[in-house]
Scaffold this active site. Structure first.
Site, PDB file in Angstrom:
ATOM      1  N   GLU A 193      -5.837  -8.619   1.175  1.00  0.00           N
ATOM      2  CA  GLU A 193      -6.551  -8.257   2.300  1.00  0.00           C
ATOM      3  C   GLU A 193      -7.867  -7.797   2.051  1.00  0.00           C
ATOM      4  O   GLU A 193      -8.282  -7.260   1.347  1.00  0.00           O
ATOM      5  CB  GLU A 193      -5.793  -6.893   3.014  1.00  0.00           C
ATOM      6  CG  GLU A 193      -4.407  -7.105   3.663  1.00  0.00           C
ATOM      7  CD  GLU A 193      -3.647  -5.766   4.023  1.00  0.00           C
ATOM      8  OE1 GLU A 193      -4.520  -5.028   4.432  1.00  0.00           O
ATOM      9  OE2 GLU A 193      -2.626  -5.688   3.993  1.00  0.00           O
TER      10      GLU A 193
ATOM     11  N   GLU B  11       0.740  -1.158  -0.074  1.00  0.00           N
ATOM     12  CA  GLU B  11      -0.025  -0.093   0.089  1.00  0.00           C
ATOM     13  C   GLU B  11       0.832   1.228   0.042  1.00  0.00           C
ATOM     14  O   GLU B  11       0.892   1.825   1.101  1.00  0.00           O
ATOM     15  CB  GLU B  11      -0.888   0.219   1.467  1.00  0.00           C
ATOM     16  CG  GLU B  11      -1.889  -1.306   1.208  1.00  0.00           C
ATOM     17  CD  GLU B  11      -2.848  -1.094   2.283  1.00  0.00           C
ATOM     18  OE1 GLU B  11      -2.702  -0.157   3.187  1.00  0.00           O
ATOM     19  OE2 GLU B  11      -3.910  -1.911   2.337  1.00  0.00           O
TER      20      GLU B  11
HETATM   21  C1  FCB Z   1      -4.395  -2.291   5.515  1.00  0.00           C
HETATM   22  C2  FCB Z   1      -2.987  -2.535   6.271  1.00  0.00           C
HETATM   23  C3  FCB Z   1      -2.882  -3.617   7.127  1.00  0.00           C
HETATM   24  C4  FCB Z   1      -4.302  -3.056   8.423  1.00  0.00           C
HETATM   25  C5  FCB Z   1      -5.675  -3.000   7.236  1.00  0.00           C
HETATM   26  C6  FCB Z   1      -6.602  -2.926   8.327  1.00  0.00           C
HETATM   27  O1  FCB Z   1      -4.432  -0.774   4.989  1.00  0.00           O
HETATM   28  O2  FCB Z   1      -2.309  -2.865   4.989  1.00  0.00           O
HETATM   29  O3  FCB Z   1      -2.013  -3.542   8.099  1.00  0.00           O
HETATM   30  O4  FCB Z   1      -3.998  -2.189   9.140  1.00  0.00           O
HETATM   31  O5  FCB Z   1      -5.148  -1.881   6.632  1.00  0.00           O
END
Ligand code: FCB
Length: 448
Positions: free
Chosen positions: A354, A167
């Site tokens: 994620e 990110e």
């Molecule tokens: C993302 C991050 C991860 C976590 C989630 C909720 O942006 O990559 O580390 O904090 O959000």
């Protein structure tokens, strides 16, 4: 209810974590200091004064955590390498003890039948590099290349899936424009420089990985992506949504897949843009094998003349369901963003690295009943399946997160895990959603 939605045979069921959020043991094994150690120890930066000093103590408890992964039936585990464990001072000779820790982790994952997916940078820059400008210094990108090379040389026989940077939007803009993440500066030009150098680092990392990777190995970057939609019908809202899309999505996707930053955003950034040197964009846009997508919510955007640089404001539609973070629950957005990335940029392979939700979990009589998280995951998996059915080359899904952990500026107050952590005792308790996910991995699908 429709019948079960079964996923392709090669589909990977996983869960994800990041080093600073779970490892603790910040002084063990020769680890150096990271920008998150400094930031979390600075008064007022993290809710409740929480730090990652102990976190889930995963550095010591990883065998127990791998046994839990087996209980969940995971096929993949995504974790990150703590840069300050490998280069405690940011440079010089790698720290063998740090590499050994990840070697043991990788070996034990294999012994448990779980494939490691390794992220090289999940925000814990060595503080000595920050002291030399951190991501505002181009040299940091070169140092990241060294990290990638060192880690791939040490672990490459056991790791076949790599993510360079997690990110860059968050590390670049939350860290340098909005100041809510380390290192905590608030300046557009600084943020744009940092973001460009993060993308350059991805390029350096790709080249370094390529020199160590074997046939069939895959590497790419992880982007947090969100569809941006106008709040209302006005042109002003429509244009504002397009600017937010430029800021958070196209800036990265255009650079990575087209080798150029979007013109409309270059005009908005104007003099704040850093120098782009000859060869930079080619380095950033070199071919990757996979795009790792992190998805949590969409952006609903309203025109806001008071906002100094995008004239835009993100809102949550009235009455929409939200998580404990206040993020709208919008599963269709996962399909929308995957389909759009596939149609517009065509990465050869995609992974959802994620997806998940924070809720106010409570441990009651030894159990954590979290039906809202179960529902969240279920609804998003339905959308992932839809994307696969529509031809998106999506190959797996990683829940954020395996364990409750240190949620950055929110500290331990936000729980995202499939597994509850009782921080007082370090006891791990599989939540209802974790038991549900175990059934999903066993049946290789969800009900439709
Ligand atoms: C993302 C991050 C991860 C976590 C989630 C909720 O942006 O990559 O580390 O904090 O959000």
């Amino acid at each position: 209810m429709a019948g079960p939605l079964i996923f392709p045979e090669s589909w990977v069921w996983g869960a994800a974590t990041a080093a600073y959020q779970i490892e603790g043991a910040v002084r063990d094994g020769g680890r150096g200091i990271s920008i998150w150690d400094v930031f979390s120890h600075s008064p007022g930066k993290v809710a409740n004064g929480d730090t990652g000093d102990i976190a889930c103590d995963h550095f010591h408890r990883y065998p127990e955590d791998i046994a839990l992964m087996q209980e969940l039936g995971l096929g993949g585990y995504r974790f990150s390498i703590a840069w300050p464990r490998i280069f405690p001072t940011g440079a010089g000779r790698p720290n063998a003890e740090g590499l050994d820790f990840y070697r043991r982790l990788v070996d034990r994952l294999h012994a448990a039948g779980i494939t490691p997916y390794v992220t090289l940078y999940h925000w814990d820059l060595p503080q000595p590099l920050q002291d030399r400008g951190g991501w505002t210094n181009r040299d940091t990108a070169r140092r990241f290349g060294e990290l990638a090379h060192t880690v791939a040389a040490a672990l490459g026989d056991g790791v076949h899936h790599w993510v360079t940077i997690n990110e860059p939007w968050v590390a670049g803009f939350l860290g340098h424009l909005l100041g809510v993440h380390a290192p905590g500066t608030r300046d557009l030009a600084t943020a744009l420089t940092a973001t460009h150098n993060l993308l350059l680092a991805h390029g350096e990392g790709m080249s370094a990985l390529r020199s160590e990777m074997r046939d069939g190995d895959a590497a790419g970057i992880a982007l947090n992506l969100a569809p941006c939609v106008p709040a209302g019908d006005s042109n002003a809202d429509l244009e504002a949504a397009y600017r937010v899309d430029g800021f958070s999505n196209r800036w990265f996707l255009d650079a990575l897949y087209r080798g150029q930053y979007p013109d409309d955003m270059l005009q908005i950034y104007g003099d704040a843009m850093p120098e782009i040197r000859a060869g930079d964009m080619e380095r950033i846009a070199q071919p990757t094998d996979l795009l790792a997508v992190n998805y949590y919510t969409r952006s609903v955007v309203e025109y806001d003349p008071r906002d100094p640089f995008l004239q835009a404001k993100r809102i949550v539609p009235r009455g929409a369901p939200v998580t404990a973070m206040g993020w709208e629950v919008y599963p269709e957005g996962l399909y929308d963003i995957l389909k759009r990335v596939h149609d517009d940029y065509a990465p050869p392979h995609l992974l959802i690295t994620e997806n998940g939700a924070a809720y106010d979990d409570a441990l009651i009589e030894g159990k954590v009943d979290d039906p809202l998280r179960e529902r969240f995951l279920h609804e998003h998996l339905i959308q992932a399946h839809r994307a696969v059915s529509d031809g998106v080359p999506l190959e797996g899904y990683f829940v954020w997160s395996l364990l409750d952990n240190f949620e950055w500026a929110w500290g331990y107050g936000m729980r995202f895990g499939l597994i509850y952590i009782d921080y007082a005792t370090q006891e791990r308790i599989i939540k209802r959603s974790g038991h549900w996910y175990a059934a999903v991995t066993r049946e290789h699908g969800v009900s439709g």
